[in-house]
Design a protein around this motif. Sequence first.
Motif, mmCIF file in Angstrom:
data_model
loop_
_atom_site.group_PDB
_atom_site.id
_atom_site.type_symbol
_atom_site.label_atom_id
_atom_site.label_comp_id
_atom_site.label_asym_id
_atom_site.label_seq_id
_atom_site.Cartn_x
_atom_site.Cartn_y
_atom_site.Cartn_z
ATOM 1 N N ASP A 2 54.774 -8.943 2.571
ATOM 2 C CA ASP A 2 53.464 -9.114 1.941
ATOM 3 C C ASP A 2 53.383 -8.658 0.498
ATOM 4 O O ASP A 2 52.303 -8.554 -0.055
ATOM 5 N N ASN A 3 54.519 -8.395 -0.129
ATOM 6 C CA ASN A 3 54.441 -7.879 -1.496
ATOM 7 C C ASN A 3 54.811 -8.919 -2.542
ATOM 8 O O ASN A 3 54.399 -8.830 -3.684
ATOM 9 N N GLU A 4 55.601 -9.931 -2.152
ATOM 10 C CA GLU A 4 55.995 -11.002 -3.057
ATOM 11 C C GLU A 4 56.042 -12.303 -2.270
ATOM 12 O O GLU A 4 56.204 -12.295 -1.049
ATOM 13 N N PRO A 5 55.888 -13.461 -2.945
ATOM 14 C CA PRO A 5 55.863 -14.749 -2.224
ATOM 15 C C PRO A 5 57.144 -14.991 -1.434
ATOM 16 O O PRO A 5 58.248 -14.751 -1.913
ATOM 17 N N LEU A 6 56.986 -15.483 -0.202
ATOM 18 C CA LEU A 6 58.127 -15.745 0.668
ATOM 19 C C LEU A 6 58.483 -17.218 0.751
ATOM 20 O O LEU A 6 59.601 -17.572 1.084
ATOM 21 N N GLY A 7 57.516 -18.096 0.503
ATOM 22 C CA GLY A 7 57.756 -19.512 0.714
ATOM 23 C C GLY A 7 57.562 -19.869 2.180
ATOM 24 O O GLY A 7 56.926 -19.143 2.944
ATOM 25 N N ARG A 8 58.130 -20.989 2.588
ATOM 26 C CA ARG A 8 57.938 -21.490 3.950
ATOM 27 C C ARG A 8 59.015 -20.919 4.864
ATOM 28 O O ARG A 8 60.151 -21.400 4.895
ATOM 29 N N VAL A 9 58.659 -19.872 5.581
ATOM 30 C CA VAL A 9 59.598 -19.198 6.472
ATOM 31 C C VAL A 9 58.871 -18.783 7.749
ATOM 32 O O VAL A 9 57.643 -18.770 7.809
ATOM 33 N N SER A 10 59.648 -18.457 8.767
ATOM 34 C CA SER A 10 59.116 -17.850 9.988
ATOM 35 C C SER A 10 59.286 -16.343 9.869
ATOM 36 O O SER A 10 60.317 -15.863 9.394
ATOM 37 N N THR A 11 58.294 -15.579 10.284
ATOM 38 C CA THR A 11 58.372 -14.122 10.146
ATOM 39 C C THR A 11 57.915 -13.421 11.425
ATOM 40 O O THR A 11 57.112 -13.943 12.182
ATOM 41 N N VAL A 12 58.452 -12.226 11.625
ATOM 42 C CA VAL A 12 58.000 -11.315 12.679
ATOM 43 C C VAL A 12 57.828 -9.947 12.034
ATOM 44 O O VAL A 12 58.805 -9.367 11.521
ATOM 45 N N ARG A 13 56.622 -9.426 12.038
ATOM 46 C CA ARG A 13 56.352 -8.118 11.432
ATOM 47 C C ARG A 13 56.924 -7.013 12.318
ATOM 48 O O ARG A 13 56.617 -6.942 13.508
ATOM 49 N N LEU A 14 57.763 -6.156 11.757
ATOM 50 C CA LEU A 14 58.403 -5.086 12.520
ATOM 51 C C LEU A 14 57.704 -3.741 12.341
ATOM 52 O O LEU A 14 57.465 -3.023 13.305
ATOM 53 N N TYR A 15 57.392 -3.381 11.093
ATOM 54 C CA TYR A 15 56.772 -2.078 10.838
ATOM 55 C C TYR A 15 56.161 -2.074 9.450
ATOM 56 O O TYR A 15 56.412 -2.972 8.635
ATOM 57 N N ASP A 16 55.352 -1.047 9.173
ATOM 58 C CA ASP A 16 54.779 -0.825 7.846
ATOM 59 C C ASP A 16 55.437 0.406 7.225
ATOM 60 O O ASP A 16 55.575 1.439 7.887
ATOM 61 N N GLU A 17 55.829 0.282 5.965
ATOM 62 C CA GLU A 17 56.482 1.394 5.293
ATOM 63 C C GLU A 17 55.513 2.559 5.050
ATOM 64 O O GLU A 17 54.370 2.367 4.650
ATOM 65 N N ARG A 18 56.022 3.759 5.261
ATOM 66 C CA ARG A 18 55.321 4.996 4.920
ATOM 67 C C ARG A 18 56.301 5.819 4.100
ATOM 68 O O ARG A 18 57.432 6.067 4.538
ATOM 69 N N TYR A 19 55.897 6.238 2.913
ATOM 70 C CA TYR A 19 56.846 6.822 1.967
ATOM 71 C C TYR A 19 56.930 8.341 2.097
ATOM 72 O O TYR A 19 55.928 9.025 2.295
#
Length: 295
Positions: free
Chosen positions: A147-164
């Motif tokens: 979600d930070n830069e354009p990916l184009g036409r791809v399939s995705t599966v969200r795994l986790y959200d970064e915590r710094y």
Amino acid sequence: MIDKLEMFLAVAKERHFGRAAESLGLTQPTLSAGIKQLEEQLGVLLIFRGSRFGGLTPEGQSALVWARRIVGDARQLRDEMRATRHGLSGQLRIAVIPTALTWAARISARFGAAHPNVGMTILSRTSVEILQMIDDLTVDAGISYLDNEPLGRVSTVRLYDERYMLVCAADSPLAGKDRIGWADLAGHRLCLLTSDMQNRRIINRNLIEAGVTPQATVESSSTVVLVAHVLEGGWITILPEDIAAFLTEGKPLRTIPLDGDGASHAVGLVAPWREPHTPVLEALLAEARRMANDR
């Protein structure tokens, strides 16, 4: 024609006939002859060339889109027929951002346990390189930011959200804190990922928003190098929680949550958009969904 299209794709990717031939295990004359035969079959010039590669012609640019589609379909047909006869087998190639390598290992372990006849190659790459490699058919999938830069036409599966997390030595002046703000990092000696990494761009943005100039006295494409510098003394680094915990375990280091890091950034599996996916890739996507649900 498929083998000639594979040659064309290799030349378009490498932009060099010698390197393309080497990547395919061919001699350069064999590769050049194959490209010439493809051009004769299609009736157009695909590549400008004199003594060296001169780029794709306009017709070559159009043919590149078709070549990727046709070669992708041919590979899918082969994989589906092989799966029908022998079950899932073959080799999966996955490119991964450095901060998500621990997740790549988890997916590899779980997928390998369920499908022992499928091998896996894992490469560490930047987010930009990952998308290009997926587009070039160099890898089958990637693990990257969603979600930070354009990916184009791809399939995705969200795994986790970064915590710094801040990573510092156990005797650092910062080590006694339970939480740290980004503004508190002003004046400290930072070692960070290189500027071509999306993680570094996110960190830079957070530092700037906190009024801190994002300067690093050491930069590296390796998270191991960053943590090694913290161990040597005098440096601090910033890493996502999961890779920070893995690299600091058993070492005289502290990991401290960073406050005020704004919106979290999703990381997940990225695959070429196809309907349907190859059996092996569909199984990988399904495993990623199970891992996300388990978490």
